[in-house]
Design a protein around this motif. Structure first.
Motif, PDB file in Angstrom:
ATOM      1  N   GLU A  79       0.850  -1.184   0.000  1.00  0.00           N
ATOM      2  CA  GLU A  79       0.000   0.000   0.000  1.00  0.00           C
ATOM      3  C   GLU A  79       0.893   1.243   0.000  1.00  0.00           C
ATOM      4  O   GLU A  79       1.367   1.680   1.043  1.00  0.00           O
ATOM      5  CB  GLU A  79      -0.912  -0.001   1.240  1.00  0.00           C
ATOM      6  N   PRO A 133      -3.204   6.215   0.963  1.00  0.00           N
ATOM      7  CA  PRO A 133      -4.481   6.450   0.275  1.00  0.00           C
ATOM      8  C   PRO A 133      -5.368   5.213   0.349  1.00  0.00           C
ATOM      9  O   PRO A 133      -4.985   4.126  -0.102  1.00  0.00           O
ATOM     10  CB  PRO A 133      -4.054   6.742  -1.169  1.00  0.00           C
ATOM     11  N   SER A 134      -6.538   5.349   0.935  1.00  0.00           N
ATOM     12  CA  SER A 134      -7.453   4.228   1.091  1.00  0.00           C
ATOM     13  C   SER A 134      -8.782   4.740   1.612  1.00  0.00           C
ATOM     14  O   SER A 134      -8.842   5.773   2.276  1.00  0.00           O
ATOM     15  CB  SER A 134      -6.881   3.191   2.070  1.00  0.00           C
ATOM     16  N   ASP A 135      -9.845   4.017   1.318  1.00  0.00           N
ATOM     17  CA  ASP A 135     -11.157   4.370   1.856  1.00  0.00           C
ATOM     18  C   ASP A 135     -11.322   3.934   3.311  1.00  0.00           C
ATOM     19  O   ASP A 135     -12.311   4.291   3.955  1.00  0.00           O
ATOM     20  CB  ASP A 135     -12.263   3.714   1.012  1.00  0.00           C
ATOM     21  N   GLN A 136     -10.378   3.184   3.820  1.00  0.00           N
ATOM     22  CA  GLN A 136     -10.485   2.708   5.198  1.00  0.00           C
ATOM     23  C   GLN A 136     -10.420   3.873   6.190  1.00  0.00           C
ATOM     24  O   GLN A 136      -9.550   4.732   6.080  1.00  0.00           O
ATOM     25  CB  GLN A 136      -9.335   1.757   5.541  1.00  0.00           C
ATOM     26  N   ALA A 137     -11.319   3.868   7.158  1.00  0.00           N
ATOM     27  CA  ALA A 137     -11.242   4.844   8.257  1.00  0.00           C
ATOM     28  C   ALA A 137     -10.437   4.181   9.366  1.00  0.00           C
ATOM     29  O   ALA A 137     -10.981   3.677  10.354  1.00  0.00           O
ATOM     30  CB  ALA A 137     -12.638   5.218   8.742  1.00  0.00           C
ATOM     31  N   TYR A 150      -4.754   6.042   7.332  1.00  0.00           N
ATOM     32  CA  TYR A 150      -5.414   5.885   6.035  1.00  0.00           C
ATOM     33  C   TYR A 150      -6.261   7.127   5.758  1.00  0.00           C
ATOM     34  O   TYR A 150      -6.900   7.679   6.664  1.00  0.00           O
ATOM     35  CB  TYR A 150      -6.286   4.633   6.031  1.00  0.00           C
ATOM     36  N   THR A 151      -6.262   7.571   4.503  1.00  0.00           N
ATOM     37  CA  THR A 151      -6.958   8.817   4.156  1.00  0.00           C
ATOM     38  C   THR A 151      -8.453   8.728   4.423  1.00  0.00           C
ATOM     39  O   THR A 151      -9.100   9.756   4.637  1.00  0.00           O
ATOM     40  CB  THR A 151      -6.723   9.172   2.676  1.00  0.00           C
ATOM     41  N   GLY A 152      -9.021   7.520   4.443  1.00  0.00           N
ATOM     42  CA  GLY A 152     -10.439   7.374   4.738  1.00  0.00           C
ATOM     43  C   GLY A 152     -10.798   7.825   6.143  1.00  0.00           C
ATOM     44  O   GLY A 152     -11.979   8.082   6.435  1.00  0.00           O
ATOM     45  N   ALA A 257     -20.105   5.695  10.720  1.00  0.00           N
ATOM     46  CA  ALA A 257     -19.339   5.288   9.534  1.00  0.00           C
ATOM     47  C   ALA A 257     -19.406   3.788   9.307  1.00  0.00           C
ATOM     48  O   ALA A 257     -19.298   3.310   8.169  1.00  0.00           O
ATOM     49  CB  ALA A 257     -17.882   5.729   9.674  1.00  0.00           C
TER      50      ALA A 257
END
Length: 300
Positions: A79, A133-137, A150-152, A257
């Motif tokens: 990643e 960079p990822s949708d993961q919070a 993570y950016t999420g 979320a």
């Protein structure tokens, strides 16, 4: 009459009691003795919590750091992180620096509350933080101080203060040596598995035994790790001049979320959001005291 195992026949006679009883119980007792020895010979007192914890005495700080670094490198190879000079990276790095600067004072203060001396285990950490960079919070901090956000998580956190609460929580896991504790737990689990197999239990019985161990020992232990990290992380954020009160709306948003879907706390490694918020609310007066005491700019 009954068949003689050597081919003849002989008069039936009463069975003599087995000298050593059922071998399965002797095997289980032997493994239980080994587990007890491992448990009691690898106990240590954590200066952050004042509690006795299980950490394998053969695992020293350098080995723990090496394991953390290896895992970190593997994650970053899969990643790719943002450029360190990107605005998001610089903002996250600035939050991390403020939190790290307060590790010693928070550890000392918490240790004094328990009548203990601080171990300053983290002084040898080689801190590093990257943004992935990822949708993961999500975020994490591995042994040795290797961190990622993570950016999420950014739109869920919304504020710098809330992000500091999350990052403080993740740093706390490394400070509390939760990774080393989990490794010791895994060894206890392996002892249980070996005991089941060696004693002749069938797969269903082994599964039942491991399920009981999970619900009765492993999951509650994991939930206690999360609660400990919440407290230490909150004190870190407060001492670093962030607003700890942002923790409450943060965890409300984290619950939203997830879509409001969560497993029963009994079957989860994490406290449910309601329990977590209640714990944080109870800690808030202490956190505000830490902010007043250790945040040099709190009065500005």
């Amino acid at each position: 009459m009954r068949n003689d195992p050597f081919g003849g026949q002989q008069q039936g006679r009463a069975r003599r009691p087995r000298l050593f009883g059922n071998i399965r119980w002797w095997v289980l007792l032997a493994f239980a003795g080994y587990a007890a020895f491992y448990w009691f010979s690898n106990r240590a007192v954590d200066p952050y919590t004042g509690e006795s914890v299980l950490i394998d005495s053969s695992l020293d700080a350098s080995q723990e750091k090496a394991l953390g670094l290896q895992a970190y490198q593997e994650i970053l190879a899969q990643e790719r992180p943002l450029d360190p000079n990107a605005p998001q990276s610089r903002e996250i790095q600035a939050i991390a620096q403020r939190l790290i600067a307060k590790v010693d004072v928070v550890e000392t203060a918490l240790a004094e509350e328990h009548g203990l001396k601080p171990a300053h285990f983290a002084r040898d950490f080689e801190w590093e933080v990257n943004v992935i960079p990822s949708d993961q919070a999500n975020a994490f901090c591995l042994p040795g101080g290797k961190m990622a956000v993570y950016t999420g998580l950014i739109p869920v956190a919304r504020t710098v203060d809330a992000m500091a609460v999350v990052m403080g929580h993740e740093i706390a896991h490394a400070l509390l040596r939760h990774g080393a504790q989990r490794m010791a737990q895994q060894k206890m689990t392996q002892i249980g598995q070996m005991a089941g197999a060696a004693s002749g239990m069938d797969p269903q019985q082994q599964q039942m035994m491991m399920s009981a161990m999970g619900y009765g020992y492993l999951l509650p232990y994991a939930r206690s790790h999360e609660t400990q990290a919440d407290e230490v992380g909150l004190m870190l954020a407060a001492a670093a001049c962030f607003d700890p009160q942002e923790a409450i709306p943060l965890w409300e948003r984290m619950g939203q979320a997830s879509g409001g879907q969560s497993t029963s706390e009994f079957a989860s490694t994490h406290p449910n959001p309601g329990t977590r918020i209640q714990n944080l609310q109870a800690l808030m007066p202490k956190a505000m005291q830490y902010r007043q005491k250790f945040c040099e700019s709190a009065g500005r």
